[in-house]
Design a protein around this motif. Structure first.
Motif, PDB file in Angstrom:
ATOM      1  N   VAL A  39       3.109  11.148 -18.352  1.00 37.14           N
ATOM      2  CA  VAL A  39       1.943  10.482 -18.935  1.00 37.14           C
ATOM      3  C   VAL A  39       1.071   9.968 -17.803  1.00 37.14           C
ATOM      4  CG1 VAL A  39       3.105   9.836 -21.073  1.00 37.14           C
ATOM      5  CG2 VAL A  39       3.141   8.259 -19.141  1.00 37.14           C
ATOM      6  N   TYR A  60       0.435  16.424 -18.342  1.00 34.95           N
ATOM      7  CA  TYR A  60       0.492  15.247 -19.195  1.00 34.95           C
ATOM      8  C   TYR A  60       0.869  15.671 -20.607  1.00 34.95           C
ATOM      9  CZ  TYR A  60      -1.874  12.702 -15.451  1.00 34.95           C
ATOM     10  OH  TYR A  60      -2.189  12.126 -14.257  1.00 34.95           O
ATOM     11  N   PHE A  90       1.052   5.563 -24.202  1.00 40.41           N
ATOM     12  CA  PHE A  90       1.145   6.867 -24.858  1.00 40.41           C
ATOM     13  C   PHE A  90       1.799   6.737 -26.227  1.00 40.41           C
ATOM     14  CE2 PHE A  90       3.393  10.758 -25.921  1.00 40.41           C
ATOM     15  CZ  PHE A  90       2.360  11.678 -25.873  1.00 40.41           C
TER      16      PHE A  90
END
Length: 198
Positions: A39, A60, A90
């Motif tokens: 992330v 990602y 996230f």
């Protein structure tokens, strides 16, 4: 081919190294592959602050990576006994998956690294489990049949693999820590395969 998503955030590389050992464990099970994702870092106002494609390492993660996975291994360094802000950021954006029930019934496990032995490994692992429970995932730890749990002097817990990275995050993973990370990958892959092909 079915895959286990190995999703992590790593600032200094220790958690990234753990992720690769989890992925190796996944790929020891025939018929499953590991999809390694990370992330983006976030700013102090919790907004992603990186380009859409990282300079190096795995891509990602997207919501599609989560939606499509057969299982999930989630990793983060410890930040005051909790997961790091980029990973939390996230996960906070996964409401659409929660509403659709996309992750219900999928196996999941967690892993972490800390700079100190009593730096909150177990609380971090437990905090990472909370959003996964809300998604209806099947949480898995490590049983004491994994002999390294009985003899560890560094990382390793029944809640999930952990690593003692040292004050500057430069201590390499011990053989036991590597073994426990691979064990989590194998457990997730074996469970996902059984759930998909009862």
């Amino acid at each position: 081919m079915s895959h286990i998503l190995v999703l992590y955030y790593s600032r200094y590389g220790a958690t990234a190294e753990m992720a690769h050992h989890v992925a190796r464990g996944v790929e020891e099970i025939a018929g499953l592959e590991a999809r390694v994702r990370t992330v983006a870092p976030v700013s102090t106002v919790c907004e992603a602050v990186a380009d859409t494609i990282p300079d190096s390492g795995p891509p990602y993660a997207s919501l599609d990576d989560l939606r499509e996975c057969s299982g999930l291994a989630l990793g983060s360094p410890t930040r005051f006994g909790n997961m790091a802000a980029p990973l939390k950021h996230f996960l906070d954006g996964t409401s659409a998956l929660w509403l659709s029930g996309s992750l219900i019934g999928k196996p999941a496990g967690v892993f972490t690294s800390t700079s100190s032995l009593h730096g909150g490994q177990e609380t971090t692992l437990l905090s990472m489990m909370l959003p996964l429970f809300h998604h209806g995932m099947l949480l898995m730890g490590l049983p004491y049949s994994e002999q390294e749990l009985l003899h560890t002097t560094a990382g390793g817990t029944p809640y999930g693999p952990s690593h003692l990275a040292g004050p500057e995050s430069r201590r390499p993973l011990s053989d036991g820590e590597k073994s426990l990370a691979r064990a989590l990958g194998r457990r997730l892959a074996e469970t996902a395969r059984r759930l998909e092909h009862p």
